[in-house]
Design a protein around this motif. Structure first.
Motif, PDB file in Angstrom:
ATOM      1  N   GLY A  33       0.793  -1.218   0.000  1.00  0.00           N
ATOM      2  CA  GLY A  33       0.000   0.000   0.000  1.00  0.00           C
ATOM      3  C   GLY A  33       0.826   1.270   0.000  1.00  0.00           C
ATOM      4  N   PHE A 107      -2.580  -3.175   4.336  1.00  0.00           N
ATOM      5  CA  PHE A 107      -2.820  -2.434   3.096  1.00  0.00           C
ATOM      6  C   PHE A 107      -3.744  -1.249   3.352  1.00  0.00           C
ATOM      7  CE2 PHE A 107      -5.215  -1.598  -0.800  1.00  0.00           C
ATOM      8  CZ  PHE A 107      -4.171  -1.285  -1.648  1.00  0.00           C
ATOM      9  N   ALA A 111      -2.522   2.389   2.385  1.00  0.00           N
ATOM     10  CA  ALA A 111      -3.060   2.910   1.131  1.00  0.00           C
ATOM     11  C   ALA A 111      -4.232   3.867   1.332  1.00  0.00           C
ATOM     12  CB  ALA A 111      -3.494   1.749   0.226  1.00  0.00           C
ATOM     13  N   PRO A 115      -7.164   3.665  -2.731  1.00  0.00           N
ATOM     14  CA  PRO A 115      -5.869   3.297  -3.320  1.00  0.00           C
ATOM     15  C   PRO A 115      -5.918   3.316  -4.844  1.00  0.00           C
ATOM     16  CG  PRO A 115      -6.979   1.358  -2.460  1.00  0.00           C
ATOM     17  CD  PRO A 115      -7.814   2.548  -2.067  1.00  0.00           C
ATOM     18  N   CYS A 166       0.072   0.199  -6.618  1.00  0.00           N
ATOM     19  CA  CYS A 166       0.154   1.266  -5.617  1.00  0.00           C
ATOM     20  C   CYS A 166       1.550   1.835  -5.407  1.00  0.00           C
ATOM     21  CB  CYS A 166      -0.381   0.760  -4.281  1.00  0.00           C
ATOM     22  SG  CYS A 166      -2.143   0.372  -4.332  1.00  0.00           S
TER      23      CYS A 166
END
Length: 177
Positions: A33, A107, A111, A115, A166
């Motif tokens: 992330g 994540f 993120a 994301p 990402c």
């Protein structure tokens, strides 16, 4: 990558409320992330500021460095930290589902709510969420063994895809500007 037993021992020593596969999933989700690897990564991934920084060259430090390096490996050498084939099907599938739960948590922390995922990345994340909610079965046969191996490979590729969306894609876009 340190051995699972070494990471489990470090997890117990620090008193973490997760097992090694779930912690590794959280770390990988954090990295995928866009989270940075720092000595305090367990505190960041587990959202517990009271956790100490990792010991230099200890199992958790080696786990962090190896995981970050594997995400950057152009040969896709990324590995999940899971029990080996000698463990029971229920232990291996439970560890895989825990790894997915950890990945989703890490994540989400790194993120945020929106994301930059491709359609394939969104679908992979959704599939990981379904796996995170799954329950391991007590017994199985050769078909179940094969299915678990395929799911492990899917999870590995899904994590790489999400990291690519990402982290790698934004990095490459910056190089062109």
């Amino acid at each position: 990558m340190p051995a699972l037993a070494d990471v489990e021992a470090a997890v117990r020593q620090v008193g973490l409320a997760v097992d090694a596969p779930e912690l590794h999933g959280g770390l990988c989700g954090w990295l995928a992330g866009g989270g940075a690897l720092a000595p305090a990564w367990p505190a960041q991934v587990l959202v517990d500021a009271s956790l100490p920084a990792v010991e230099p060259d200890g199992a958790l430090d080696r786990l962090g460095r190896a995981s970050a390096a594997q995400f950057e490996d152009r040969d896709f050498g990324f590995e999940l930290l899971l029990p080996g084939a000698d463990a029971s099907l229920v232990a291996r599938s439970g560890a895989l589902f825990g790894w997915c739960r950890g990945f989703l948590g890490g994540f989400g922390l790194a993120a945020g709510a929106a994301p930059p995922l491709s359609d394939e990345g969104r679908e992979a994340l959704s599939d990981l969420a379904r796996l995170a909610a799954a329950t391991p079965q007590d017994d199985g046969d050769d078909d179940d063994e094969q299915a678990l191996a395929e799911i492990e490979e899917f999870v590995r590729v899904a994590a790489l895809l999400i990291h690519g969306d990402c982290v790698l894609a934004p990095r490459h876009r910056q190089q062109f500007h």
